[in-house]
Structures are given as C-alpha cells and as structure tokens.
Design a protein around this motif. Structure first.
Motif, PDB file in Angstrom:
ATOM      1  N   ASP A   1      12.205  25.262  -5.041  1.00 18.85           N
ATOM      2  CA  ASP A   1      12.377  26.357  -4.087  1.00 18.85           C
ATOM      3  C   ASP A   1      11.397  27.486  -4.426  1.00 18.85           C
ATOM      4  N   PRO A   2      10.465  27.774  -3.532  1.00 12.48           N
ATOM      5  CA  PRO A   2      10.288  27.135  -2.222  1.00 12.48           C
ATOM      6  C   PRO A   2       9.688  25.739  -2.342  1.00 12.48           C
ATOM      7  N   GLN A   3       9.898  24.938  -1.295  1.00  9.46           N
ATOM      8  CA  GLN A   3       9.341  23.589  -1.287  1.00  9.46           C
ATOM      9  C   GLN A   3       7.818  23.654  -1.317  1.00  9.46           C
ATOM     10  N   ILE A   4       7.220  22.631  -1.921  1.00  5.20           N
ATOM     11  CA  ILE A   4       5.770  22.616  -2.122  1.00  5.20           C
ATOM     12  C   ILE A   4       5.142  21.530  -1.254  1.00  5.20           C
ATOM     13  N   PRO A   5       4.161  21.883  -0.417  1.00  9.70           N
ATOM     14  CA  PRO A   5       3.520  20.874   0.434  1.00  9.70           C
ATOM     15  C   PRO A   5       2.899  19.753  -0.391  1.00  9.70           C
ATOM     16  N   LEU A   6       3.067  18.532   0.107  1.00  7.33           N
ATOM     17  CA  LEU A   6       2.510  17.338  -0.533  1.00  7.33           C
ATOM     18  C   LEU A   6       1.646  16.598   0.467  1.00  7.33           C
ATOM     19  N   PHE A   7       0.484  16.146   0.008  1.00  8.78           N
ATOM     20  CA  PHE A   7      -0.425  15.385   0.852  1.00  8.78           C
ATOM     21  C   PHE A   7      -0.838  14.123   0.105  1.00  8.78           C
TER      22      PHE A   7
ATOM     23  N   LYS B   1       0.814  -1.212   0.000  1.00 13.92           N
ATOM     24  CA  LYS B   1       0.000   0.000   0.000  1.00 13.92           C
ATOM     25  C   LYS B   1       0.853   1.270   0.000  1.00 13.92           C
ATOM     26  N   THR B   2       0.378   2.269  -0.723  1.00 10.85           N
ATOM     27  CA  THR B   2       0.966   3.599  -0.638  1.00 10.85           C
ATOM     28  C   THR B   2       0.592   4.199   0.714  1.00 10.85           C
ATOM     29  N   PRO B   3       1.561   4.684   1.481  1.00 11.68           N
ATOM     30  CA  PRO B   3       1.248   5.213   2.812  1.00 11.68           C
ATOM     31  C   PRO B   3       0.588   6.589   2.739  1.00 11.68           C
ATOM     32  N   LEU B   4      -0.185   6.899   3.755  1.00 10.70           N
ATOM     33  CA  LEU B   4      -0.751   8.235   3.908  1.00 10.70           C
ATOM     34  C   LEU B   4       0.285   9.101   4.619  1.00 10.70           C
ATOM     35  N   LEU B   5       0.530  10.281   4.094  1.00 19.53           N
ATOM     36  CA  LEU B   5       1.559  11.135   4.691  1.00 19.53           C
ATOM     37  C   LEU B   5       1.398  12.574   4.244  1.00 19.53           C
ATOM     38  N   SER B   6       2.110  13.440   4.917  1.00 20.34           N
ATOM     39  CA  SER B   6       2.251  14.827   4.494  1.00 20.34           C
ATOM     40  C   SER B   6       3.732  15.174   4.543  1.00 20.34           C
ATOM     41  N   SER B   7       4.194  15.886   3.536  1.00 18.28           N
ATOM     42  CA  SER B   7       5.604  16.235   3.445  1.00 18.28           C
ATOM     43  C   SER B   7       5.729  17.466   2.553  1.00 18.28           C
ATOM     44  N   SER B   8       6.926  17.692   2.033  1.00 18.05           N
ATOM     45  CA  SER B   8       7.148  18.801   1.109  1.00 18.05           C
ATOM     46  C   SER B   8       8.051  18.339  -0.024  1.00 18.05           C
ATOM     47  N   LEU B   9       7.639  18.614  -1.250  1.00 18.74           N
ATOM     48  CA  LEU B   9       8.444  18.277  -2.420  1.00 18.74           C
ATOM     49  C   LEU B   9       9.657  19.197  -2.462  1.00 18.74           C
ATOM     50  N   MET B  10      10.835  18.584  -2.589  1.00 20.32           N
ATOM     51  CA  MET B  10      12.058  19.353  -2.431  1.00 20.32           C
ATOM     52  C   MET B  10      13.003  19.288  -3.623  1.00 20.32           C
ATOM     53  N   ARG B  11      12.900  18.258  -4.477  1.00 23.97           N
ATOM     54  CA  ARG B  11      13.854  18.134  -5.577  1.00 23.97           C
ATOM     55  C   ARG B  11      13.289  17.255  -6.673  1.00 23.97           C
ATOM     56  N   MET B  12      13.682  17.578  -7.923  1.00 24.92           N
ATOM     57  CA  MET B  12      13.372  16.733  -9.074  1.00 24.92           C
ATOM     58  C   MET B  12      14.682  16.198  -9.639  1.00 24.92           C
TER      59      MET B  12
END
Length: 506
Positions: free
Chosen positions: A464-470, A298-309
């Motif tokens: 930059d700036p980092q983008i919130p991910l949910f 399963k893909t986990p449920l989380l919140s973070s911030s996208l920081m790099r490609m």
C-alpha cells in the motif's frame, strides 16, 4: 452558396500566405477588389470537392484504424478542416514539419503522402491551376483529404503504434484443436488503448489552432527506452536484421497502456528476453535476474499492480502438474505435500485420485517452507493467468544463461530485497519480520514442536499503495550500466511482429 461566392472566397484565401511567420503582401486586399475578376479556372464548388474526396476514399479503402474515422467524417458531409476563409490553414505547415522527420523513427514516409501535399500546396499558393490537368477543385479535395488522412495517421501511429499486441500474440500457440474448433493460448493481456472516434475527434479539433503543435508534441512517445532505441536506429551501423529488430522494439514502446512505466515514479518491470527485473523508484533502480516461462509454458505479457506479499506460502499445484504426482507417495511426503478434497478436507498423499484431480474435486497442496516450489515469498497481483512473482527452492537456476524454465510464473533472484522495495515507508521492524519468517524451518523442532517466535512471524503484507507491474518483451533492452543490449527472441515474438509491421516501416 453560389459558385461565384465560392470563387471570391477562394481568391481571398489563395492570396493569403499560409506559411508560419511569412508576411502577407496581399493582406489589405478586399473581396471587392475581385468583384470584376472572372476566371473559370478558379471557380470553387464544394460539391465537386466532396465528390473528388469520395473518389479518393473509394480508391484508398482503409488500412489503419484512423482511416475508418476519415471515411466516416467525410461521408457525413462535415465541414472542411483545412480549407477556410483564411486560406489553407497554417496547421498544414505544422504537420509537414513533423512529417519531415518521421523516417528517423523508422516509419515509412509514403504513409503520409507528404510530397503530394507539398506539391499541391505550392500549386494552390501560386495559382498554377487549369481546368484540365490541374483543376482547382480536385487539388483542393486532394489537399483536404490527404492532410486529414495523414494527420490522423501520424498522431495515431505515434501515440498508439501500428499493431495491437493482443491481436498479434494471442493466435500463436494452440490450446486445442478438436470438434469444438481451434482454440488459442492467451499469451498477452496488455489492455492497450487504441485510436477511437473520441481520440480522432479531439485531434481534429486542434486543427487550425495555435495549440496543434503542442498537441502533437504531447502525443509523441517520450520514454527513456524509446529515445535510446531511436538513437540506436539512426547510428548508421546496424545490419538489416538488427534494424528490423530495433524497429520491432520501437513499436512496442508505442503501445499505450492505461499506466505507462515512465509515468510512474515507482514500478516493477520484468523483461522476458533479458531474464531481468528492474524495480524503479525515482532515480533508484534495483536490478536482478529472473527465470521465466519455458517455450511451451510462456510467461504472458501483462500490466497489473502488485498488491500483496505472502511469506512461506502454500502452493496449490496446477492440475497439469498434479496429475503426475498421483501414486508418487514417497515423493509427496518428502516435499511436504498433501491432498485437499473438497468434500473430505485434508488427506494424506496416498489418497490422491487421478480422476478427482482432473475433475477439480481434489487438489495437491505443498506446505510452505524451504522445499516449497514458490520459495519463501510470493508477490501477488491480479491477472487472468494465475501467474505471480515468487522466490524459488532452486536458486542455482539463476546462474544459467538460459532461464526460460518455469510453468509461466516469474522467479526472482533477490526476493527479500524486492520485498523491502515494496514497503512504502521502509519500516525496518516490518522488514525484519519478513526476513525472520523467510528463514523459518518447520523441520527444526525442539521438544516435538517447531521453534517459532510468534511475535516476529508474519504471514502476509499488504502493498500500500499498490505498485504498477509490467511484464514486457523487449529484445533490445537495458543491460549492465544502462546501455542497450540485444537479446535472443526466445518466444519468436519478433518474427510475427516484423511480419505485420513491414507495411508501415522503411
């Protein structure tokens, strides 16, 4: 303070109107006017009130986090919150106004004892008391305790929800069950806030102030999805099963994260049941299909911030998959894979060792390029699961209705469009470099060397700036045109949510 003094205070209080906006016909009456008035029914004794409160707390126990704070507060001989020299504070009526509508969001009104509070207020305001069936100290104790208990329950459940998703979903799938004991897979790391002593103390500080209504209003969920779900709940056409499904999703909207999607102008939300991604920038929404983790991974449920490609990334094959490649030398060559040994460095596929891979001494790595399982670009963010958003070498999977196929990562349908979304200033030159690098084919060679324009090639881009991910799990969620659509409960999370939520809903 003497019982007679309490009696005088109470008389002064009871003849003061507590309803908002009501004129008090007795406002000019002084304490001295009651100096000769004696009625044993109206003697007020704080010790008796506290004893009655203690009896009620023992009978109630505690079922919600805020109840623990109520027990601690009244067990510490703290001042009464609702009984004052001015009567039962007008904030009681403010609270009742909010409780009158609580069932519209699916919450069970019985949690708040509003009917008992209304009846006791009427008894106190009309002095309809006696020393036997309606003793004044017991009624005041019941008002004081029930108002505090109901108020903290209301603000807590509206602001934080009833359930903790980390407790709810992290004991569903077993990781192992051996002599060391039962271990569970972590499926959720939302790091939600929960009602604590500081929150309860702040809430109590607003009682008997002009700002209490503003304070409560500020705690209520305000997200767009929440409003749509509440309207959906009250449209009168839902079956019992549809109603429960809606209530599960309303509860999820209440879970309080450090950063909430609706509090940010720009964010990315992945919703697992709808296999969809929404990249929101103000009023602009970029939508696309995604593939998520299979039921076993399963893909986990989380919140973070996208920081790099990272463009054309290498893929370090997870150990659980890598052991299956040992001995499949031809396949590994065809897929651009090699072995990395911690001691010996880069090795050809035939040097892969099952034991060394399981012990973490070797890794199987896939070179970047069109065959790479991560596709041409990966979007990285901090998390405890080693999952990411990324492109895929199997784009045909997006045509399928059921897209729970990955080992936990999220595969995105339009990776280049998402990459452009990440750019803060929409730099056309940088976007062109990303596009060029994503199109490179290392197998396309001239004179024995790949044809690459080094000035255009780019390996990674900082966000930059980092983008919130949910990464969320809503089974009633946005569909085409922004309307609500019901989706399959692919991981079975609705079932466990409904089971734990039932005591709190109507």
């Amino acid at each position: 303070m003497s019982r007679f003094a309490y009696f005088l205070i109470f008389l002064s209080a009871c003849f003061s109107s507590c309803k908002i906006g009501d004129d008090n016909p007795n406002k000019d009456i002084t304490v001295e006017a009651f100096s000769g008035f004696k009625d044993n029914r109206l003697f007020i004794d704080s010790d008796s009130i506290r004893a009655y409160i203690a009896d009620m707390m023992r009978a109630d126990g505690q079922s919600l986090p805020s109840d623990r704070f109520v027990r601690k507060y009244y067990g510490g001989d703290k001042p009464f919150m609702w009984i004052s020299y001015g009567g039962i504070t007008a904030s009681a009526d403010t609270l009742l106004e909010y409780l009158a509508d609580v069932d519209k969001s699916g919450i069970n009104p019985r949690l708040f004892r509003a009917e008992q509070i209304v009846a006791d207020l009427e008894t106190v305001r009309t002095l309809d008391v006696d020393g036997v069936s309606r003793p004044i100290n017991r009624i005041l104790a019941r008002l004081e305790y029930n108002l505090t208990r109901s108020y903290l329950r209301y603000v807590s459940c509206q602001h934080f929800g009833f359930l903790n998703p980390n407790m709810l979903y992290n004991r569903l799938d077993t990781l192992s069950n051996d002599s060391a004991g039962l271990k569970w897979k972590r499926l959720c790391d939302l790091r939600v806030k929960r009602p604590d002593s500081a929150f309860c103390a702040r809430s109590l500080a607003c009682i008997d102030t002009d700002s209490m209504g503003i304070y409560i209003s500020g705690l209520l969920p305000k997200g767009e999805l929440y409003g749509m779900l509440v309207n959906h709940l009250n449209d009168g056409s839902l079956t019992t099963a549809e109603r429960m499904k809606t209530l599960c999703n309303i509860e999820r909207c209440r879970w309080r994260l450090a950063v909430m999607p609706d509090d940010t102008r720009k964010h990315v939300s992945v919703n697992i049941p709808s296999y969809s991604l929404r990249a929101v920038d103000g009023d602009s929404v970029l939508s696309m299909r995604v593939c998520c983790g299979a039921k076993k991974t399963k893909t986990p449920l989380l919140s973070s911030s996208l920081m790099r490609m990272d463009v054309n990334p290498q893929w370090i094959v997870p150990k659980s998959i890598a052991v299956g490649y040992v001995g499949r030398t031809g396949y590994m060559y065809s897929q651009g894979m090699f072995v990395y040994d911690k001691k010996l460095g880069k090795l050809p596929p035939e040097e892969a060792s099952y034991s060394k891979i399981t012990q973490g001494e070797q890794y199987i790595v896939q070179e970047g390029g069109p065959k790479n399982s991560l596709g041409r670009i990966i979007f990285r963010f901090e998390n405890n699961f080693s999952v990411f958003l990324h492109d895929t070498s199997a784009p045909w999977l997006f045509k399928s209705a059921m897209r729970a196929v990955s080992h936990g990562c999220v595969r995105v349908e339009r990776p280049y469009d998402l990459a452009v979304f990440m750019l803060s200033d929409k730099n056309s030159s940088l976007a062109e470099r990303i596009k060029y690098t994503m199109s490179l084919d290392p197998d396309d060679k001239s004179g024995g060397k790949p044809v690459i324009d080094r000035k255009k090639k780019i390996n990674n881009v900082r966000i930059d700036p980092q983008i919130p991910l949910f990464i969320t799990y809503y089974t009633v969620y946005y569909g085409s045109g922004g309307r609500l659509v019901s989706y399959e409960d692919i991981y079975g999370f609705d079932d466990v949510t409904a089971e734990q939520l039932r005591p709190y809903i109507r």
